[in-house]
Enzyme design. Structure first.
Site, mmCIF file in Angstrom:
data_model
loop_
_atom_site.group_PDB
_atom_site.id
_atom_site.type_symbol
_atom_site.label_atom_id
_atom_site.label_comp_id
_atom_site.label_asym_id
_atom_site.label_seq_id
_atom_site.Cartn_x
_atom_site.Cartn_y
_atom_site.Cartn_z
ATOM 1 N N ASP A 1 56.902 10.658 44.341
ATOM 2 C CA ASP A 1 58.131 11.423 44.641
ATOM 3 C C ASP A 1 57.821 12.810 45.196
ATOM 4 O O ASP A 1 58.628 13.732 45.059
ATOM 5 C CB ASP A 1 59.016 11.568 43.389
ATOM 6 N N LYS B 1 56.648 12.368 50.440
ATOM 7 C CA LYS B 1 55.836 11.707 51.469
ATOM 8 C C LYS B 1 56.695 11.200 52.616
ATOM 9 O O LYS B 1 56.259 11.186 53.768
ATOM 10 C CB LYS B 1 55.062 10.539 50.845
ATOM 11 N N GLY C 1 60.566 4.743 46.607
ATOM 12 C CA GLY C 1 61.501 5.121 47.651
ATOM 13 C C GLY C 1 61.050 6.323 48.442
ATOM 14 O O GLY C 1 60.420 7.231 47.908
ATOM 15 N N HIS C 2 61.330 6.311 49.732
ATOM 16 C CA HIS C 2 61.099 7.453 50.597
ATOM 17 C C HIS C 2 62.450 7.925 51.114
ATOM 18 O O HIS C 2 63.179 7.148 51.738
ATOM 19 C CB HIS C 2 60.200 7.087 51.779
ATOM 20 N N GLN D 1 54.042 5.885 45.716
ATOM 21 C CA GLN D 1 53.663 6.541 44.460
ATOM 22 C C GLN D 1 52.671 7.686 44.721
ATOM 23 O O GLN D 1 52.718 8.294 45.775
ATOM 24 C CB GLN D 1 53.096 5.525 43.454
#
Length: 435
Positions: free
Chosen positions: A17, A20, A44-45, A226
């Site tokens: 988180d 990225k 998630g991005h 991650q």
């Protein structure tokens, strides 16, 4: 042999988180290929541009640029239903012109993996890992137990039938033993054959594609899910993910030679967060934690869970930079710290009365670690519109320089807001070389 300088790995150097997605999106504007090399739809991005926010879970971040080839590589575990849903969601928002390539060797997340993920967590009682229960761990387990289904199987009906029957022989025993409902071969077979047909245009040997692109001098960006502290090999085990997001795992997860991977940009928040259970030496509680959480919108992209918040941990950063061969750092959400009167950075741990400067391997030891802090002056000026390092408040510049000193790693980028334009480039990424 000619040195390869056209590849770059974007690695989270905390517990995930870190932002990225924004950096991959930002850097991807100059890339020819963007690659996800591990993980699944448990990560998630969030990408923001043009006033719109997009949440990606398994699709690479370059999908918004029609000129970029987006690769879901063999090191991923892919939920076909979720991936198709993600693509449909993008199309509904007008993102229809993209290039996507899915490895025929990537592992498939099946419905029984999701059921087993939840059941395994429940069995842990008060020692739950805090997984997203999306089947990631069980899918990786089946991969290494050699009973997994792979993406390429879904477009080979006869072989898929054989693989699925073999898998269900074992999985239904597990489901039954855990008091769960067994799964029907015919139902799964028809459902996943249909998914295979939808995905067929995207499925190929992505290793051949990537090696060709690299050898032709194309710019290839590898994005991990991650962060290094969640690495199955070098993270805070057992509170880790089921794969390795480090730069070292790229050759295996993408099917390219190790000599092609020599540059890594570490993505790091200006503070520290963690989702789920596990040790967190610099964790904060109370008013300051709430301030940072709300200002930084610290809630999981996939789960919506509030993230745990803490001061920056330079011990963990040094560990992550060493493990992943980080050349430069990108400091994210720097603007979130505006208004904090006094900032702290953890420079070491006290373990059983002794000062250490490393991350212990055992959970027991890490849980006993007490952070040793230095204090630094904060700043009040809003910095969202700053685009030059020298224009930052003096205290903000001092905080960044201290991070460089404590990690022995230069900072190349500072993010001062969610939009791709809210970025301070201290060093041109194109000039980053091996060190």
């Amino acid at each position: 042999m000619q040195e390869i300088n056209n590849t770059l790995v974007v690695v989270g150097v905390q517990w995930g988180d870190e932002g990225k997605g924004k950096m991959t999106d930002y850097l991807g504007q100059k890339a020819d290929v963007v690659v996800r090399y591990q993980g699944g739809n448990n990560a998630g991005h969030t990408i923001t541009f043009g006033g719109n926010k997009y949440a990606l879970q398994s699709i690479p971040s370059g999908v918004f640029n029609p000129h970029i080839k987006n690769v879901m590589a063999n090191g991923m575990v892919i939920n076909p239903k979720a991936a198709i849903g993600e693509l449909e969601g993008l199309k509904q928002r007008g993102i229809t012109d993209f290039q996507l390539f899915i490895s025929d060797r990537a592992a498939v997340i099946m419905p029984y993996h999701i059921e087993l993920d939840g059941a395994y967590e429940a069995l842990k009682g008060g020692k739950q890992i805090g997984t997203t229960k999306k089947g990631i761990g069980p899918a990786y387990c089946d991969k290494y137990s050699r009973v997994g289904i792979r993406i390429g199987d879904l477009i080979d009906p006869e072989y898929f039938a054989e693989r699925l029957r073999d898998a269900l022989t074992q999985k239904n025993v597990e489901l039954r033993a855990l008091g769960l409902e067994e799964m029907d071969f015919d139902t799964l077979y028809k459902e996943f054959l249909a998914y295979g047909e939808v995905l067929r245009p995207y499925i190929c040997d992505t290793s051949i594609l990537l090696n060709k692109e690299i050898e032709e001098g194309k710019k290839v960006l590898f994005e991990g899910a991650q962060g290094v502290m969640l690495c199955i090999e070098n993270g805070t085990y057992p509170f880790v993910t089921s794969s390795s997001p480090t730069a070292a795992s790229v050759p295996l997860g993408a099917g390219v030679a190790p000599r092609y991977i020599n540059r890594a940009l570490g993505i790091c928040k200006a503070y520290t967060t963690r989702v789920g259970a596990g040790p967190f030496p610099t964790e904060l509680e109370g008013e300051l934690a709430d301030y940072i959480r709300e200002r930084g919108h610290e809630y999981g992209t996939v789960t919506g869970r509030p993230r745990r918040v803490g001061y920056l941990d330079a011990v963990g950063l040094r560990h992550a930079c060493r493990i992943s061969g980080i050349n430069y750092l990108s400091i994210m959400l720097f603007d979130v710290l505006t208004g904090v009167e006094t900032l702290k950075i953890c420079t070491g741990y006290e373990l059983d009365g002794k000062v250490i400067d490393y991350v212990p391997a055992t959970l027991s030891a890490l849980e006993r670690c007490k952070p040793i802090y230095i204090e630094m002056e904060g700043w009040k000026e809003e910095i969202e519109d700053v685009r030059d390092f020298d224009a930052l408040p003096a205290a903000a510049k001092a905080y960044l320089r201290k991070i460089e000193e404590l990690t022995n790693t230069e900072i190349a980028v500072v993010s001062v807001g969610p939009d791709r334009t809210q970025t301070i480039m201290i060093k041109d990424i194109d000039t980053i070389s091996t060190r």
